[in-house]
Design a protein around this motif. Structure first.
Motif, PDB file in Angstrom:
ATOM      1  N   GLN A  73       0.846  -1.183   0.000  1.00 29.39           N
ATOM      2  CA  GLN A  73       0.000   0.000   0.000  1.00 29.39           C
ATOM      3  C   GLN A  73       0.885   1.238   0.000  1.00 29.39           C
ATOM      4  O   GLN A  73       1.806   1.361   0.808  1.00 29.39           O
ATOM      5  N   PHE A  74       0.581   2.141  -0.920  1.00 25.32           N
ATOM      6  CA  PHE A  74       1.278   3.421  -1.011  1.00 25.32           C
ATOM      7  C   PHE A  74       0.208   4.485  -0.833  1.00 25.32           C
ATOM      8  O   PHE A  74      -0.629   4.686  -1.705  1.00 25.32           O
ATOM      9  N   TYR A  75       0.202   5.114   0.340  1.00 27.66           N
ATOM     10  CA  TYR A  75      -0.919   5.988   0.700  1.00 27.66           C
ATOM     11  C   TYR A  75      -1.214   7.086  -0.327  1.00 27.66           C
ATOM     12  O   TYR A  75      -2.385   7.322  -0.634  1.00 27.66           O
ATOM     13  N   PRO A  76      -0.211   7.770  -0.891  1.00 25.55           N
ATOM     14  CA  PRO A  76      -0.554   8.798  -1.893  1.00 25.55           C
ATOM     15  C   PRO A  76      -1.325   8.220  -3.089  1.00 25.55           C
ATOM     16  O   PRO A  76      -2.225   8.866  -3.621  1.00 25.55           O
ATOM     17  N   LEU A  77      -1.013   7.007  -3.476  1.00 24.37           N
ATOM     18  CA  LEU A  77      -1.727   6.358  -4.575  1.00 24.37           C
ATOM     19  C   LEU A  77      -3.140   5.971  -4.134  1.00 24.37           C
ATOM     20  O   LEU A  77      -4.096   6.138  -4.898  1.00 24.37           O
ATOM     21  N   LEU A  78      -3.278   5.471  -2.914  1.00 23.98           N
ATOM     22  CA  LEU A  78      -4.599   5.163  -2.358  1.00 23.98           C
ATOM     23  C   LEU A  78      -5.455   6.429  -2.312  1.00 23.98           C
ATOM     24  O   LEU A  78      -6.609   6.422  -2.732  1.00 23.98           O
ATOM     25  N   TRP A  79      -4.876   7.511  -1.826  1.00 28.46           N
ATOM     26  CA  TRP A  79      -5.603   8.773  -1.744  1.00 28.46           C
ATOM     27  C   TRP A  79      -6.017   9.247  -3.136  1.00 28.46           C
ATOM     28  O   TRP A  79      -7.160   9.642  -3.348  1.00 28.46           O
ATOM     29  N   ALA A  80      -5.089   9.199  -4.089  1.00 25.93           N
ATOM     30  CA  ALA A  80      -5.389   9.641  -5.460  1.00 25.93           C
ATOM     31  C   ALA A  80      -6.483   8.787  -6.087  1.00 25.93           C
ATOM     32  O   ALA A  80      -7.402   9.306  -6.733  1.00 25.93           O
ATOM     33  N   ARG A  81      -6.419   7.481  -5.872  1.00 28.46           N
ATOM     34  CA  ARG A  81      -7.413   6.563  -6.438  1.00 28.46           C
ATOM     35  C   ARG A  81      -8.821   6.886  -5.950  1.00 28.46           C
ATOM     36  O   ARG A  81      -9.778   6.818  -6.704  1.00 28.46           O
TER      37      ARG A  81
ATOM     38  N   HIS B  99     -21.052   5.230  -5.960  1.00 25.95           N
ATOM     39  CA  HIS B  99     -20.293   4.039  -5.580  1.00 25.95           C
ATOM     40  C   HIS B  99     -18.877   4.436  -5.155  1.00 25.95           C
ATOM     41  O   HIS B  99     -18.368   3.946  -4.141  1.00 25.95           O
ATOM     42  N   MET B 100     -18.249   5.323  -5.922  1.00 27.63           N
ATOM     43  CA  MET B 100     -16.889   5.745  -5.585  1.00 27.63           C
ATOM     44  C   MET B 100     -16.861   6.565  -4.295  1.00 27.63           C
ATOM     45  O   MET B 100     -15.900   6.470  -3.531  1.00 27.63           O
ATOM     46  N   ILE B 101     -17.893   7.335  -4.041  1.00 29.33           N
ATOM     47  CA  ILE B 101     -17.963   8.082  -2.779  1.00 29.33           C
ATOM     48  C   ILE B 101     -18.007   7.097  -1.609  1.00 29.33           C
ATOM     49  O   ILE B 101     -17.300   7.271  -0.608  1.00 29.33           O
TER      50      ILE B 101
ATOM     51  N   LYS C  24     -15.054   4.053   2.693  1.00 29.46           N
ATOM     52  CA  LYS C  24     -14.607   2.745   3.171  1.00 29.46           C
ATOM     53  C   LYS C  24     -13.077   2.679   3.238  1.00 29.46           C
ATOM     54  O   LYS C  24     -12.512   2.164   4.198  1.00 29.46           O
ATOM     55  N   GLN C  25     -12.408   3.189   2.210  1.00 26.43           N
ATOM     56  CA  GLN C  25     -10.948   3.095   2.124  1.00 26.43           C
ATOM     57  C   GLN C  25     -10.220   4.157   2.952  1.00 26.43           C
ATOM     58  O   GLN C  25      -9.183   3.879   3.538  1.00 26.43           O
TER      59      GLN C  25
ATOM     60  N   LYS D 274      -4.232  10.727  11.755  1.00 26.18           N
ATOM     61  CA  LYS D 274      -3.057  11.579  11.837  1.00 26.18           C
ATOM     62  C   LYS D 274      -2.514  11.605  13.262  1.00 26.18           C
ATOM     63  O   LYS D 274      -1.320  11.718  13.482  1.00 26.18           O
ATOM     64  N   GLU D 275      -3.411  11.512  14.221  1.00 30.40           N
ATOM     65  CA  GLU D 275      -2.992  11.520  15.617  1.00 30.40           C
ATOM     66  C   GLU D 275      -2.575  10.123  16.085  1.00 30.40           C
ATOM     67  O   GLU D 275      -2.172   9.953  17.226  1.00 30.40           O
ATOM     68  N   GLY D 276      -2.753   9.131  15.241  1.00 31.99           N
ATOM     69  CA  GLY D 276      -2.364   7.774  15.597  1.00 31.99           C
ATOM     70  C   GLY D 276      -3.382   7.044  16.456  1.00 31.99           C
ATOM     71  O   GLY D 276      -3.073   6.009  17.019  1.00 31.99           O
ATOM     72  N   LYS D 277      -4.601   7.570  16.569  1.00 34.22           N
ATOM     73  CA  LYS D 277      -5.609   6.951  17.430  1.00 34.22           C
ATOM     74  C   LYS D 277      -6.371   5.827  16.752  1.00 34.22           C
ATOM     75  O   LYS D 277      -6.902   4.961  17.422  1.00 34.22           O
ATOM     76  N   ASN D 278      -6.469   5.878  15.420  1.00 39.72           N
ATOM     77  CA  ASN D 278      -7.339   4.926  14.733  1.00 39.72           C
ATOM     78  C   ASN D 278      -6.618   4.404  13.492  1.00 39.72           C
ATOM     79  O   ASN D 278      -6.490   5.113  12.518  1.00 39.72           O
ATOM     80  N   ALA D 279      -6.147   3.173  13.513  1.00 38.63           N
ATOM     81  CA  ALA D 279      -5.438   2.599  12.367  1.00 38.63           C
ATOM     82  C   ALA D 279      -6.424   2.213  11.284  1.00 38.63           C
ATOM     83  O   ALA D 279      -7.540   1.813  11.561  1.00 38.63           O
ATOM     84  N   HIS D 280      -5.985   2.314  10.054  1.00 35.99           N
ATOM     85  CA  HIS D 280      -6.833   1.951   8.906  1.00 35.99           C
ATOM     86  C   HIS D 280      -7.016   0.442   8.888  1.00 35.99           C
ATOM     87  O   HIS D 280      -6.057  -0.309   9.005  1.00 35.99           O
ATOM     88  N   LYS D 281      -8.248  -0.020   8.741  1.00 32.93           N
ATOM     89  CA  LYS D 281      -8.535  -1.441   8.850  1.00 32.93           C
ATOM     90  C   LYS D 281      -7.868  -2.283   7.770  1.00 32.93           C
ATOM     91  O   LYS D 281      -7.553  -3.436   8.007  1.00 32.93           O
TER      92      LYS D 281
END
Length: 154
Positions: A58-66, A120-122, A127-128, A139-146
């Motif tokens: 997983q590359f977060y900038p690519l996930l965000w862009a997608r 659907h994309m929204i 979800k992502q 950002k605060e480290g409180k909730n990790a992405h599932k």
């Protein structure tokens, strides 16, 4: 079901418009660069994203862009596609009257699939990437992405 309208619209534009109407009046309209730009950026993001997903990376900038750029790219691509079909209407009316009405029907049929794909994309984005509150918690480290539990981060 989400892939079908996308593949159909692209095949239709390439074969049903560009191949049938290679005239300058169709190809030199603003719709063509709009759709080519939107399609190109979308695929430039989508395929590396899928390739990394298969490798469980997983590359977060690519996930965000997608899951973010579609807000602009979907409407831009659909606008380009509709403008391109619209530019073919006068030629179709003169040489292929039945096809002219078919093109009009195609243009009117864009609404429901566009709405379905966009919403659907929204949902996929939520979800992502989570809601804005979840993003600030991340950002605060409180909730990790599932999904990052099983995927390695780059």
């Amino acid at each position: 079901m989400t892939v079908l309208p996308q593949v159909f619209s692209r095949l239709f534009l390439v074969w049903g418009i560009f191949y049938v109407f290679p005239e300058r009046e169709v190809l030199n309209q603003i719709g063509v660069p709009l759709l080519v730009f939107a399609w190109s950026i979308t695929e430039t993001i989508r395929y590396p994203f899928y390739a990394l997903s298969v490798a469980e990376l997983q590359f977060y900038p690519l996930l965000w862009a997608r899951y973010t750029l579609f807000y602009v790219l979907y409407p831009l691509g659909v606008t380009g596609e509709l403008l391109t079909i619209y530019s073919a209407l006068p030629i179709a009316k003169n040489y292929y009257p039945t096809y002219y009405y078919f093109l009009i029907a195609i243009m009117f049929s864009y609404g429901p699939p566009f709405y379905f794909l966009y919403t659907h994309m929204i949902k996929q984005r939520r979800k992502q990437l989570g809601s804005p509150k979840q993003s600030s918690d991340k950002k605060e480290g409180k909730n990790a992405h599932k999904n990052t539990k099983k995927a390695k981060k780059l």
